[in-house]
Motif scaffolding. Structure first.
Motif, mmCIF file in Angstrom:
data_model
loop_
_atom_site.group_PDB
_atom_site.id
_atom_site.type_symbol
_atom_site.label_atom_id
_atom_site.label_comp_id
_atom_site.label_asym_id
_atom_site.label_seq_id
_atom_site.Cartn_x
_atom_site.Cartn_y
_atom_site.Cartn_z
ATOM 1 N N GLY A 190 0.755 -1.234 0.000
ATOM 2 C CA GLY A 190 0.000 0.000 0.000
ATOM 3 C C GLY A 190 0.789 1.290 0.000
ATOM 4 N N LEU A 191 1.811 1.396 0.820
ATOM 5 C CA LEU A 191 2.467 2.689 1.014
ATOM 6 C C LEU A 191 3.690 2.824 0.128
ATOM 7 C CD1 LEU A 191 2.998 4.499 4.363
ATOM 8 C CD2 LEU A 191 4.884 4.377 2.752
ATOM 9 N N PRO A 192 3.764 3.953 -0.643
ATOM 10 C CA PRO A 192 2.830 5.076 -0.763
ATOM 11 C C PRO A 192 1.801 4.831 -1.866
ATOM 12 C CG PRO A 192 4.809 5.571 -1.978
ATOM 13 C CD PRO A 192 5.025 4.206 -1.369
ATOM 14 N N SER A 193 0.798 5.694 -1.935
ATOM 15 C CA SER A 193 -0.195 5.618 -2.997
ATOM 16 C C SER A 193 0.402 6.197 -4.273
ATOM 17 C CB SER A 193 -1.456 6.389 -2.609
ATOM 18 O OG SER A 193 -2.297 6.567 -3.729
ATOM 19 N N THR A 194 0.629 5.353 -5.272
ATOM 20 C CA THR A 194 1.196 5.855 -6.517
ATOM 21 C C THR A 194 0.159 6.617 -7.347
ATOM 22 O OG1 THR A 194 0.847 3.630 -7.414
ATOM 23 C CG2 THR A 194 3.072 4.193 -6.705
ATOM 24 N N HIS A 195 -1.124 6.359 -7.123
ATOM 25 C CA HIS A 195 -2.154 7.192 -7.747
ATOM 26 C C HIS A 195 -2.010 8.634 -7.273
ATOM 27 C CE1 HIS A 195 -4.247 3.660 -9.294
ATOM 28 N NE2 HIS A 195 -5.173 4.441 -9.825
ATOM 29 N N ALA A 196 -1.893 8.810 -5.966
ATOM 30 C CA ALA A 196 -1.729 10.158 -5.420
ATOM 31 C C ALA A 196 -0.430 10.787 -5.905
ATOM 32 C CB ALA A 196 -1.748 10.108 -3.889
ATOM 33 N N MET A 197 0.631 9.980 -6.006
ATOM 34 C CA MET A 197 1.910 10.503 -6.477
ATOM 35 C C MET A 197 1.813 10.950 -7.929
ATOM 36 S SD MET A 197 4.653 7.865 -4.735
ATOM 37 C CE MET A 197 6.077 8.884 -5.154
ATOM 38 N N SER A 233 -6.522 11.559 -4.981
ATOM 39 C CA SER A 233 -6.082 11.061 -3.677
ATOM 40 C C SER A 233 -7.260 10.551 -2.862
ATOM 41 C CB SER A 233 -5.352 12.176 -2.921
ATOM 42 O OG SER A 233 -4.193 12.597 -3.624
ATOM 43 N N LEU A 234 -8.342 11.313 -2.823
ATOM 44 C CA LEU A 234 -9.513 10.885 -2.064
ATOM 45 C C LEU A 234 -10.164 9.648 -2.689
ATOM 46 C CD1 LEU A 234 -11.160 14.346 -1.242
ATOM 47 C CD2 LEU A 234 -9.935 12.825 0.326
ATOM 48 N N SER A 235 -10.047 9.511 -3.994
ATOM 49 C CA SER A 235 -10.636 8.336 -4.648
ATOM 50 C C SER A 235 -9.974 7.044 -4.182
ATOM 51 C CB SER A 235 -10.513 8.457 -6.170
ATOM 52 O OG SER A 235 -9.179 8.216 -6.606
ATOM 53 N N ARG A 236 -8.700 7.117 -3.770
ATOM 54 C CA ARG A 236 -8.023 5.919 -3.283
ATOM 55 C C ARG A 236 -8.561 5.489 -1.925
ATOM 56 N NH1 ARG A 236 -7.685 3.737 -7.066
ATOM 57 N NH2 ARG A 236 -6.072 2.283 -6.397
ATOM 58 N N LEU A 237 -9.062 6.453 -1.147
ATOM 59 C CA LEU A 237 -9.740 6.113 0.095
ATOM 60 C C LEU A 237 -11.127 5.561 -0.201
ATOM 61 C CD1 LEU A 237 -8.835 9.225 2.292
ATOM 62 C CD2 LEU A 237 -7.592 7.062 2.089
ATOM 63 N N VAL A 248 -1.279 10.381 2.157
ATOM 64 C CA VAL A 248 -0.524 11.546 2.643
ATOM 65 C C VAL A 248 0.953 11.400 2.284
ATOM 66 C CG1 VAL A 248 0.251 12.760 4.719
ATOM 67 C CG2 VAL A 248 -2.143 12.101 4.478
ATOM 68 N N CYS A 249 1.504 10.214 2.490
ATOM 69 C CA CYS A 249 2.910 9.988 2.154
ATOM 70 C C CYS A 249 3.152 10.131 0.655
ATOM 71 C CB CYS A 249 3.355 8.603 2.624
ATOM 72 S SG CYS A 249 3.572 8.475 4.410
ATOM 73 N N GLY A 250 2.222 9.654 -0.158
ATOM 74 C CA GLY A 250 2.372 9.792 -1.600
ATOM 75 C C GLY A 250 2.449 11.237 -2.039
#
Length: 426
Positions: A190-197, A233-237, A248-250
């Motif tokens: 999971g960590l980090p979210s590459t979508h968010a990155m 980012s929110l879509s990954r949640l 957040v880390c991404g």
């Protein structure tokens, strides 16, 4: 005359807590941000619920009426605690019993369809179908310079993010309590979210690069960049694929990478386009990174996805270098920054035509080269085409994907614009 005597207390003033004493608070914060219940609460706030009849009670999943379950399967969820004796924060798994049928097929209820489709659309911005259409669209309709800059930063952040996943090996949120709407990448860490990155890198690299090339309102661009990266980012949640900590880390890792690399963007552009070593380094380095990707104890899609990204970057890098040597880069001419293209019926029709022809060309290239490369590798390694696990073998997956997407990058950067000229679409 009355005299006053000031006495100093013998008690020493309280000393601030030592740094080591504050560590548990930070670790508790990290554990809180990684708590799957936090993701589940966000999903419920957005109208996404597990199927009615399942409840979570003290680490066990049971029907609401408390009846026993036949055919259970255990799933784990992450928990952790601070060990004050050795000063370490220890992660551990707690086993939950869930019905087998619920492990095979997600059961959920949507109570807000507007948010549901908004987040599903936002999640799609991190998939291959978006990359193979959006990034080339910028090349075809706006400025190849911007596409080149985006591909470079996208590759850097995605490679670092994917490698971090497989080195840190932190799991995704479990279901239950989380509703999972995607299954393809569930085996990944999971960590980090590459979508968010990726969303943050693409949005803000475009925002920082565009002012020197195109005239636009920077404040509106900033709003669009922040909104796009936030939605992804929110879509990954919402899809249940990442914890808050992953997202957040991404975002933070990407922000740091942009700040560190930004001063060198212009120098790298010059090297990439003019140095005779540029195509050699691009192909050899990116192929080396594909083959040396961290090994896992089981198959995961991360190696193949990372090889895809590295292949696209290699093909585009070589293609842009070739265009520079030929003296025809298809970039805007004249005084920069240029005004945004005027929206007319003719310009919209040409843009749509370029997009259709371009996507068809890239998809066709992908399919042809993929089939040819797989057939050649199957023959070379004497593997049956009907073997469902053949494509997962490193000696087949890595060269096949790298060659396929290097070809896609080359076709996009060299051939597609010349095809537009022949068809009168430029």
């Amino acid at each position: 005359m009355t005299s006053f005597t000031y006495c100093r207390s013998s008690a020493s003033p309280p000393t601030p807590p030592a740094a080591s004493a504050r560590l548990p608070d930070m670790q508790e914060l990290l554990a809180f941000l990684q708590d799957p219940e936090l993701v589940a609460r966000f999903q419920r706030r957005c109208g996404l619920y597990l199927a009615e009849g399942l409840i979570r009670d003290h680490g066990k999943t049971r029907p609401a009426n408390g009846a026993p379950i036949t055919g259970e399967k255990t799933l784990g969820h992450m928990d952790g605690s601070w060990d004050h004796q050795d000063g370490n924060f220890n992660y551990r798994y707690k086993q939950d019993s869930v019905p087998v049928e619920d492990c095979r097929k997600p059961r959920y209820e949507v109570r807000n369809w507007l948010l549901h489709y908004l987040f599903l659309l936002s999640a799609g911005l991190g998939h291959e179908v978006f990359y193979i259409t959006c990034l080339p669209w910028i090349h075809w309709n706006l400025d190849p310079f911007l596409c080149r800059r985006l591909v470079n930063m996208w590759t850097i952040v995605m490679y670092i993010g994917q490698v971090m996943k497989d080195l840190l090996k932190l799991p995704r949120p479990p279901s239950p309590p989380v509703v999972k709407l995607e299954t393809r990448v569930d085996a990944e860490y999971g960590l980090p979210s590459t979508h968010a990155m990726a969303a943050t890198a693409i949005s803000f690299t475009l925002l920082l690069s565009a002012p020197s090339r195109v005239q636009f309102c920077f404040q509106i661009g900033l709003l669009i960049a922040a909104t796009t990266s936030s939605l992804v980012s929110l879509s990954r949640l919402y899809t249940g694929m990442h914890s808050v900590l992953d997202v957040v880390c991404g975002v933070l890792i990407t922000a740091v990478l942009i700040l560190l690399t930004y001063p060198y963007w212009e120098s790298f552009d010059s090297f990439q386009l003019t140095s005779p070593l540029s195509p050699i380094i691009a192909l050899s380095l990116l192929l080396f990174l594909s083959y040396t990707y961290p090994e896992l104890d089981y198959y995961s899609t991360t190696r193949g996805d990372t090889t895809t990204i590295l292949g696209v970057c290699a093909g585009c890098s070589v293609g842009y270098w070739v265009n520079a040597q030929l003296g025809h880069t298809f970039e805007p001419q004249g005084l920069l920054p240029v005004p945004l293209p005027t929206l007319t019926a003719l310009s919209v029709a040409r843009s749509a035509g370029r997009s259709l022809v371009g996507v068809a060309t890239l998809v066709g290239t992908r399919q042809i080269v993929k089939k040819l490369s797989l057939d050649l590798l199957y023959s070379w390694y004497n593997v049956l085409k009907t073997d469902p696990n053949a494509r997962r073998r490193k000696e087949i997956e890595v060269p096949s994907k790298f060659v396929t997407y290097t070809a896609v990058g080359l076709v996009n950067s060299i051939l597609v614009n010349r095809l537009f000229v022949l068809l009168g679409l430029l």
